[in-house]
Design a protein around this motif. Structure first.
Motif, PDB file in Angstrom:
ATOM      1  N   HIS A   7     -33.262  57.379  18.567  1.00  0.00           N
ATOM      2  CA  HIS A   7     -33.493  56.536  17.389  1.00  0.00           C
ATOM      3  C   HIS A   7     -34.972  56.438  17.030  1.00  0.00           C
ATOM      4  N   PHE A   8     -35.797  57.272  17.667  1.00  0.00           N
ATOM      5  CA  PHE A   8     -37.251  57.270  17.444  1.00  0.00           C
ATOM      6  C   PHE A   8     -37.631  58.534  16.694  1.00  0.00           C
ATOM      7  N   TRP A  24     -44.656  55.998  13.082  1.00  0.00           N
ATOM      8  CA  TRP A  24     -43.343  56.307  13.629  1.00  0.00           C
ATOM      9  C   TRP A  24     -42.325  55.293  13.125  1.00  0.00           C
ATOM     10  N   LYS A  25     -41.051  55.612  13.276  1.00  0.00           N
ATOM     11  CA  LYS A  25     -39.971  54.704  12.910  1.00  0.00           C
ATOM     12  C   LYS A  25     -38.991  54.626  14.069  1.00  0.00           C
ATOM     13  N   TYR A  26     -38.502  53.396  14.328  1.00  0.00           N
ATOM     14  CA  TYR A  26     -37.591  53.204  15.444  1.00  0.00           C
ATOM     15  C   TYR A  26     -36.520  52.187  15.082  1.00  0.00           C
ATOM     16  N   GLU A  27     -35.274  52.546  15.358  1.00  0.00           N
ATOM     17  CA  GLU A  27     -34.134  51.664  15.115  1.00  0.00           C
ATOM     18  C   GLU A  27     -33.594  51.183  16.447  1.00  0.00           C
ATOM     19  N   THR A  28     -33.345  49.858  16.564  1.00  0.00           N
ATOM     20  CA  THR A  28     -32.914  49.306  17.841  1.00  0.00           C
ATOM     21  C   THR A  28     -32.101  48.035  17.654  1.00  0.00           C
ATOM     22  N   VAL A  29     -31.312  47.695  18.650  1.00  0.00           N
ATOM     23  CA  VAL A  29     -30.632  46.398  18.665  1.00  0.00           C
ATOM     24  C   VAL A  29     -31.385  45.413  19.561  1.00  0.00           C
TER      25      VAL A  29
END
Length: 205
Positions: A7-8, A24-29
């Motif tokens: 997800h990075f 950078w872009k990061y998706e997380t819960v």
């Protein structure tokens, strides 16, 4: 949870990595407190440089919708000399907020340093990072105070052993008071000449 490399992703041309600041872009819960913890981005530490910016999209538990968007900037990314202990710290970054950095290189004794801004500012947040590994009775208390007029404490933090290399402690901001200069005081007990160093990042606007 933990960092998930899938997800990075990069936003910039990474062929220039190491030559200029990257985004950078990061998706997380994961929540913000976990993301700014030491070593969270360790799996991609070789790609990150100090001052790189990471846009975080925090999703709900089912990854159905975004619940929070914010950015963090890499402030520390280094190994302890002669070991594989790494401090990788990414702290919240917001447009219009000025950052000051204070380094206490010898934490065997008390010390005070002064920072100055270009105009009157208020402290919004601050973080202290221990670049050392404590296993005894070491304690460090840090206090940020105004300088002008009648000095007043505006924020404080305490780091106590046992602590691992790269431990980062957020300051508690107790008083909102504008000033052009602030003192950062370090009060230590149980530390020796080989106790490491402490880096303080202060955010003001």
């Amino acid at each position: 949870m933990a960092f998930e490399k899938m997800h990075f992703s990069s936003v910039d041309n990474q062929r220039c990595a190491g030559e200029r600041i990257q985004t950078w872009k990061y998706e997380t819960v994961d929540g913000q407190a976990e993301v700014i913890g030491n070593g969270y981005f360790a799996p991609v530490s070789e790609s990150l440089r100090v001052n790189d910016l990471i846009h975080i999209i925090q999703m709900d538990g089912n990854r159905e919708f975004a619940v929070l968007n914010y950015s963090v900037r890499v402030r520390v990314n280094e190994f302890a000399e002669g070991t594989r202990d790494r401090a990788l710290i990414a702290l919240p970054d917001r447009e219009g907020v000025i950052t000051a950095k204070v380094v206490f290189g010898d934490i065997s004794t008390d010390a005070t340093k002064t920072i100055s801004f270009d105009g009157s500012r208020t402290i919004k947040s601050a973080y202290a990072t221990l670049l050392g590994k404590w296993g005894g009775s070491e304690t460090a208390t840090l206090t940020i105070s105004t300088v002008s007029g009648s000095p007043a404490a505006v924020a404080s933090a305490t780091i106590s052993a046992p602590e691992t290399y790269g431990k980062t402690q957020a300051f508690t901001v107790s008083t909102v008071r504008a000033d052009g200069s602030f003192s950062v005081a370090l009060d230590v007990t149980g530390t020796t000449a080989d106790s490491g160093s402490i880096v303080v990042h202060i955010f003001a606007e």
